[in-house]
Design a protein around this motif. Structure first.
Motif, PDB file in Angstrom:
ATOM      1  N   ILE A   1       0.840  -1.208   0.000  1.00  0.00           N
ATOM      2  CA  ILE A   1       0.000   0.000   0.000  1.00  0.00           C
ATOM      3  C   ILE A   1       0.870   1.251   0.000  1.00  0.00           C
ATOM      4  O   ILE A   1       0.637   2.199  -0.762  1.00  0.00           O
ATOM      5  CB  ILE A   1      -0.934   0.001   1.227  1.00  0.00           C
ATOM      6  N   ARG A   2       1.891   1.246   0.850  1.00  0.00           N
ATOM      7  CA  ARG A   2       2.765   2.412   0.970  1.00  0.00           C
ATOM      8  C   ARG A   2       3.606   2.623  -0.288  1.00  0.00           C
ATOM      9  O   ARG A   2       3.880   3.767  -0.681  1.00  0.00           O
ATOM     10  CB  ARG A   2       3.677   2.257   2.190  1.00  0.00           C
ATOM     11  N   LEU A   3       4.017   1.540  -0.919  1.00  0.00           N
ATOM     12  CA  LEU A   3       4.777   1.659  -2.170  1.00  0.00           C
ATOM     13  C   LEU A   3       3.903   2.235  -3.280  1.00  0.00           C
ATOM     14  O   LEU A   3       4.380   2.999  -4.128  1.00  0.00           O
ATOM     15  CB  LEU A   3       5.327   0.295  -2.586  1.00  0.00           C
ATOM     16  N   ASN A   4       2.630   1.879  -3.267  1.00  0.00           N
ATOM     17  CA  ASN A   4       1.700   2.429  -4.249  1.00  0.00           C
ATOM     18  C   ASN A   4       1.512   3.931  -4.030  1.00  0.00           C
ATOM     19  O   ASN A   4       1.444   4.712  -4.991  1.00  0.00           O
ATOM     20  CB  ASN A   4       0.351   1.714  -4.152  1.00  0.00           C
ATOM     21  N   GLU A   5       1.445   4.343  -2.771  1.00  0.00           N
ATOM     22  CA  GLU A   5       1.331   5.768  -2.457  1.00  0.00           C
ATOM     23  C   GLU A   5       2.582   6.519  -2.913  1.00  0.00           C
ATOM     24  O   GLU A   5       2.498   7.642  -3.422  1.00  0.00           O
ATOM     25  CB  GLU A   5       1.120   5.953  -0.951  1.00  0.00           C
ATOM     26  N   MET A   6       3.738   5.894  -2.726  1.00  0.00           N
ATOM     27  CA  MET A   6       4.980   6.514  -3.170  1.00  0.00           C
ATOM     28  C   MET A   6       5.014   6.641  -4.687  1.00  0.00           C
ATOM     29  O   MET A   6       5.475   7.651  -5.236  1.00  0.00           O
ATOM     30  CB  MET A   6       6.189   5.709  -2.686  1.00  0.00           C
ATOM     31  N   GLU A   7       4.518   5.632  -5.375  1.00  0.00           N
ATOM     32  CA  GLU A   7       4.465   5.682  -6.836  1.00  0.00           C
ATOM     33  C   GLU A   7       3.573   6.827  -7.306  1.00  0.00           C
ATOM     34  O   GLU A   7       3.895   7.535  -8.265  1.00  0.00           O
ATOM     35  CB  GLU A   7       3.953   4.357  -7.394  1.00  0.00           C
ATOM     36  N   ASN A   8       2.449   7.030  -6.612  1.00  0.00           N
ATOM     37  CA  ASN A   8       1.555   8.142  -6.952  1.00  0.00           C
ATOM     38  C   ASN A   8       2.242   9.487  -6.734  1.00  0.00           C
ATOM     39  O   ASN A   8       2.067  10.424  -7.523  1.00  0.00           O
ATOM     40  CB  ASN A   8       0.282   8.066  -6.107  1.00  0.00           C
ATOM     41  N   LEU A   9       3.011   9.582  -5.652  1.00  0.00           N
ATOM     42  CA  LEU A   9       3.778  10.800  -5.379  1.00  0.00           C
ATOM     43  C   LEU A   9       4.758  11.077  -6.513  1.00  0.00           C
ATOM     44  O   LEU A   9       4.832  12.198  -7.033  1.00  0.00           O
ATOM     45  CB  LEU A   9       4.550  10.645  -4.064  1.00  0.00           C
ATOM     46  N   ILE A  10       5.501  10.058  -6.898  1.00  0.00           N
ATOM     47  CA  ILE A  10       6.515  10.206  -7.945  1.00  0.00           C
ATOM     48  C   ILE A  10       5.883  10.626  -9.263  1.00  0.00           C
ATOM     49  O   ILE A  10       6.368  11.538  -9.943  1.00  0.00           O
ATOM     50  CB  ILE A  10       7.295   8.883  -8.106  1.00  0.00           C
ATOM     51  N   GLU A  11       4.783   9.975  -9.637  1.00  0.00           N
ATOM     52  CA  GLU A  11       4.112  10.303 -10.899  1.00  0.00           C
ATOM     53  C   GLU A  11       3.577  11.730 -10.885  1.00  0.00           C
ATOM     54  O   GLU A  11       3.665  12.451 -11.884  1.00  0.00           O
ATOM     55  CB  GLU A  11       2.974   9.315 -11.150  1.00  0.00           C
ATOM     56  N   SER A  12       3.027  12.153  -9.751  1.00  0.00           N
ATOM     57  CA  SER A  12       2.462  13.496  -9.642  1.00  0.00           C
ATOM     58  C   SER A  12       3.542  14.565  -9.768  1.00  0.00           C
ATOM     59  O   SER A  12       3.405  15.520 -10.546  1.00  0.00           O
ATOM     60  CB  SER A  12       1.732  13.650  -8.302  1.00  0.00           C
ATOM     61  N   VAL A  13       4.622  14.417  -9.010  1.00  0.00           N
ATOM     62  CA  VAL A  13       5.692  15.416  -9.033  1.00  0.00           C
ATOM     63  C   VAL A  13       6.393  15.421 -10.388  1.00  0.00           C
ATOM     64  O   VAL A  13       6.734  16.481 -10.918  1.00  0.00           O
ATOM     65  CB  VAL A  13       6.704  15.154  -7.897  1.00  0.00           C
ATOM     66  N   GLU A  14       6.595  14.247 -10.960  1.00  0.00           N
ATOM     67  CA  GLU A  14       7.243  14.163 -12.270  1.00  0.00           C
ATOM     68  C   GLU A  14       6.415  14.883 -13.333  1.00  0.00           C
ATOM     69  O   GLU A  14       6.947  15.646 -14.150  1.00  0.00           O
ATOM     70  CB  GLU A  14       7.435  12.700 -12.661  1.00  0.00           C
ATOM     71  N   LYS A  15       5.111  14.666 -13.319  1.00  0.00           N
ATOM     72  CA  LYS A  15       4.221  15.298 -14.294  1.00  0.00           C
ATOM     73  C   LYS A  15       4.231  16.817 -14.144  1.00  0.00           C
ATOM     74  O   LYS A  15       4.342  17.557 -15.135  1.00  0.00           O
ATOM     75  CB  LYS A  15       2.801  14.762 -14.117  1.00  0.00           C
ATOM     76  N   GLN A  16       4.134  17.300 -12.915  1.00  0.00           N
ATOM     77  CA  GLN A  16       4.091  18.741 -12.683  1.00  0.00           C
ATOM     78  C   GLN A  16       5.440  19.402 -12.969  1.00  0.00           C
ATOM     79  O   GLN A  16       5.499  20.536 -13.458  1.00  0.00           O
ATOM     80  CB  GLN A  16       3.657  19.014 -11.241  1.00  0.00           C
ATOM     81  N   THR A  17       6.515  18.691 -12.672  1.00  0.00           N
ATOM     82  CA  THR A  17       7.851  19.214 -12.963  1.00  0.00           C
ATOM     83  C   THR A  17       8.050  19.372 -14.464  1.00  0.00           C
ATOM     84  O   THR A  17       8.525  20.411 -14.943  1.00  0.00           O
ATOM     85  CB  THR A  17       8.933  18.278 -12.391  1.00  0.00           C
ATOM     86  N   ASN A  18       7.685  18.354 -15.219  1.00  0.00           N
ATOM     87  CA  ASN A  18       7.827  18.404 -16.675  1.00  0.00           C
ATOM     88  C   ASN A  18       6.981  19.520 -17.284  1.00  0.00           C
ATOM     89  O   ASN A  18       7.426  20.246 -18.182  1.00  0.00           O
ATOM     90  CB  ASN A  18       7.421  17.066 -17.290  1.00  0.00           C
ATOM     91  N   HIS A  19       5.751  19.655 -16.782  1.00  0.00           N
ATOM     92  CA  HIS A  19       4.849  20.677 -17.316  1.00  0.00           C
ATOM     93  C   HIS A  19       5.392  22.078 -17.050  1.00  0.00           C
ATOM     94  O   HIS A  19       5.435  22.926 -17.954  1.00  0.00           O
ATOM     95  CB  HIS A  19       3.464  20.533 -16.689  1.00  0.00           C
ATOM     96  N   LEU A  20       5.823  22.325 -15.820  1.00  0.00           N
ATOM     97  CA  LEU A  20       6.324  23.652 -15.463  1.00  0.00           C
ATOM     98  C   LEU A  20       7.623  23.955 -16.198  1.00  0.00           C
ATOM     99  O   LEU A  20       7.845  25.084 -16.658  1.00  0.00           O
ATOM    100  CB  LEU A  20       6.534  23.737 -13.950  1.00  0.00           C
TER     101      LEU A  20
END
Length: 297
Positions: free
Chosen positions: A256-275
């Motif tokens: 469960i915690r690894l899945n939450e970490m994956e969501n964190l990584i995907e979110s920050v990666e997407k926003q970083t690339n966009h900005l």
């Protein structure tokens, strides 16, 4: 340094003066500050539950990226309202903008690198869980971006800037807004980077580069961030939860915690690339306009 490769987003969209007129207080600089102040007050107020909010987490980082976007849009709106587009900016103002955006890109590159590092650590733990390994290694709080320092503090442009028409009042308003936008961007992105680096020094180095965050609009938020990163080593909430599950050797909890970490990584990666793409596109457009202007003189 990691290079973020994707299609460039369109530069900041400047709203028309007619769209903004009915909502203006008559003082664009005041409206600019009010827009940012309202977002900070609404977003970083204490939760009604009374529980301390985890700023070093996906929720906190999402708010940081949103703050940067809100500030960028407010700045674009101010430029339109006072009718002082980039084509009329002085050399001093243009240089400041180019320098600020170059450092922002440098910070975003570092964030991208740190996100990649954390993702590799997550994958290693996931593989160990899948193979039913008897020993799981915790994810380290620190990584290779420790003591990050931007390499570029100037625009490094060979273009000679020409004098532009425009009143001192217009120039001053845009310059003040740009300086605040710069500080907010460095503060928010510096906090994100510091979280992924696991090192408070990263935030403090960028804070020093920005000349401090003593503006009344962001002073309290800076204090909150500083309190969050006290100590030599800091750990994001998602990393803390994964490591706790490893300590307890709870496989289901760890998944469960690894899945939450994956969501964190995907979110920050997407926003970083966009900005990154948005800032780079706006910066390149300004440079192209300057080259055309210089070529015609």
């Amino acid at each position: 340094m990691v290079l973020l490769v994707q299609k460039l987003a369109r530069p900041f969209k400047f709203p028309s003066r007619l769209e903004n007129r009915h909502r203006s207080s008559g003082d664009p600089l005041r409206d600019f500050r009010s827009k940012i102040s309202g977002f900070i007050t609404q977003t970083w107020t204490k939760p009604e539950s009374g529980r301390p909010e985890k700023f070093l987490s996906r929720t906190g980082f999402d708010k940081c990226f949103e703050l940067v976007q809100i500030t960028n849009r407010a700045f674009a709106k101010l430029v339109v309202e006072i009718d002082h587009p980039m084509s009329r900016w002085s050399g001093k103002l243009t240089e400041r903008y180019l320098s600020h955006t170059l450092i922002s890109l440098d910070i975003l590159n570092a964030v991208s690198s740190s996100v990649s590092h954390l993702n590799q650590a997550r994958i290693s733990v996931s593989h160990a869980v899948s193979s039913s390994a008897n020993h799981l290694k915790k994810i380290a709080g620190e990584n290779q971006c420790k003591n990050f320092k931007p390499k570029s503090t100037s625009s490094s442009s060979s273009i000679r800037f020409q004098s532009r028409p425009g009143s001192d009042k217009q120039e001053s308003a845009v310059f003040q807004a740009l300086v605040l936008s710069e500080k907010i961007g460095f503060m928010a992105l510096g906090f994100v980077l510091s979280g992924f680096c696991g090192d408070a020094k990263t935030y403090m180095e960028i804070r020093k580069l920005a000349g401090g965050y003593d503006d009344s609009l962001i002073k309290d938020l800076d204090l909150t961030f500083c309190q969050e990163i006290q100590g030599n080593t800091i750990v994001m909430e998602e990393v803390r939860q994964v490591n706790r599950a490893i300590e307890e050797f709870s496989v289901e909890e760890l998944k469960i915690r690894l899945n939450e970490m994956e969501n964190l990584i995907e979110s920050v990666e997407k926003q970083t690339n966009h900005l990154f793409s948005e800032i780079l596109a706006a910066r390149n457009k300004l440079l192209d306009n300057l080259r055309l202007s210089t070529g015609h003189n």
